[in-house]
Design a protein around this motif. Sequence first.
Motif, PDB file in Angstrom:
ATOM      1  N   ASN A  84      -4.249   4.237  13.856  1.00  0.00           N
ATOM      2  CA  ASN A  84      -4.334   5.690  13.772  1.00  0.00           C
ATOM      3  C   ASN A  84      -5.700   6.203  14.223  1.00  0.00           C
ATOM      4  N   ASN A  85      -6.727   5.445  13.883  1.00  0.00           N
ATOM      5  CA  ASN A  85      -8.094   5.907  14.135  1.00  0.00           C
ATOM      6  C   ASN A  85      -8.968   4.702  14.493  1.00  0.00           C
ATOM      7  N   GLU A 124       3.605   0.017  11.546  1.00  0.00           N
ATOM      8  CA  GLU A 124       5.066   0.019  11.457  1.00  0.00           C
ATOM      9  C   GLU A 124       5.547   0.607  10.138  1.00  0.00           C
ATOM     10  N   PHE A 125       4.740   0.437   9.066  1.00  0.00           N
ATOM     11  CA  PHE A 125       5.088   1.011   7.767  1.00  0.00           C
ATOM     12  C   PHE A 125       4.529   2.429   7.613  1.00  0.00           C
ATOM     13  N   ASN A 126       3.943   2.939   8.703  1.00  0.00           N
ATOM     14  CA  ASN A 126       3.396   4.302   8.725  1.00  0.00           C
ATOM     15  C   ASN A 126       2.309   4.508   7.665  1.00  0.00           C
ATOM     16  N   LYS A 127       1.395   3.541   7.562  1.00  0.00           N
ATOM     17  CA  LYS A 127       0.301   3.617   6.600  1.00  0.00           C
ATOM     18  C   LYS A 127      -0.999   3.978   7.326  1.00  0.00           C
ATOM     19  N   LYS A 128      -1.842   4.759   6.650  1.00  0.00           N
ATOM     20  CA  LYS A 128      -3.102   5.194   7.262  1.00  0.00           C
ATOM     21  C   LYS A 128      -4.074   4.024   7.390  1.00  0.00           C
ATOM     22  N   SER A 129      -4.639   3.894   8.579  1.00  0.00           N
ATOM     23  CA  SER A 129      -5.600   2.818   8.785  1.00  0.00           C
ATOM     24  C   SER A 129      -6.686   3.257   9.763  1.00  0.00           C
ATOM     25  N   ILE A 169       0.837  -1.197   0.000  1.00  0.00           N
ATOM     26  CA  ILE A 169       0.000   0.000   0.000  1.00  0.00           C
ATOM     27  C   ILE A 169       0.873   1.248   0.000  1.00  0.00           C
ATOM     28  N   GLN A 170       0.342   2.303  -0.609  1.00  0.00           N
ATOM     29  CA  GLN A 170       1.080   3.550  -0.753  1.00  0.00           C
ATOM     30  C   GLN A 170       0.706   4.528   0.355  1.00  0.00           C
ATOM     31  N   ASP A 171       1.474   5.608   0.423  1.00  0.00           N
ATOM     32  CA  ASP A 171       1.280   6.563   1.515  1.00  0.00           C
ATOM     33  C   ASP A 171      -0.092   7.226   1.489  1.00  0.00           C
TER      34      ASP A 171
END
Length: 253
Positions: free
Chosen positions: A212-213, A191-196, A164-166
């Motif tokens: 994150n949410n 850990e990959f700093n992806k929005k979820s 998945i991309q940023d």
Amino acid sequence: MNILKQMVINIDNFTSTDKKIYKALLEFPQLIERDSIAQLASYLKVSPSSIMRFCQKAGYSGYSEFKFEYLKQLNAFNESKQKKSILEFFLSIYTQTLEEIGNLDENIFINLCEEIYNSKNTRCVGNGKSSLPGDKLKLNLAPYGKEIISLNDVCLYRDLPKIIQDDDLTIFFSVTARSIGIYECIKECYEFNKKSVLVTCLPDKKILKYVNNVIYIPKKVQNKYLITDSHAMMIIFVDLLSNYYTNFITNQL
């Protein structure tokens, strides 16, 4: 033949005695259930022959036939009324479910709509029945040109965080987020700093630090007779979210 309707049709031909009998049977139907023609006549202070003539005016040969049909139709009416009462009771439980969802902050829907709209790719992840909300969101938003990717198998989303991309968004639907596949995927997205986003009811506390949410859906409404489960709550949430998205898209045009 509807016996009550037949009596109404003939009411203009009723004598004062007929009307007395008619009124008594409407107000106290138990009279005809328990009494013989002689007992009923005595209670109403009319003659048995008056009751016989009343039954014949209603279209029956005599009191026995009239009594049989009257009680049959009365029982059918009571059964219908009872079924309606049960339906009303079940509907009240679903109404309670909707009221629970209605306690959510409106900004939850608005903010999630914005995230979905602004994301390059939106993926929904869920196991078993928890995959149904993602499937429904995919169908609901397709007419508005928003493609939702619904993943319902651990084999499909096991390596998801790596691809998945940023500017992608991943929405996890899970009652507890305790299944190994979901837990690991959420953790790796973090850990990959992806929005979820996690839509859940009773999440494992260990997972909360990796999300994150978190959107908390009310847990299932349950009583002795009916259960509206947590997955049904999620489906309702998705329908509401879809309507908010429709409104959001309209305002963007």
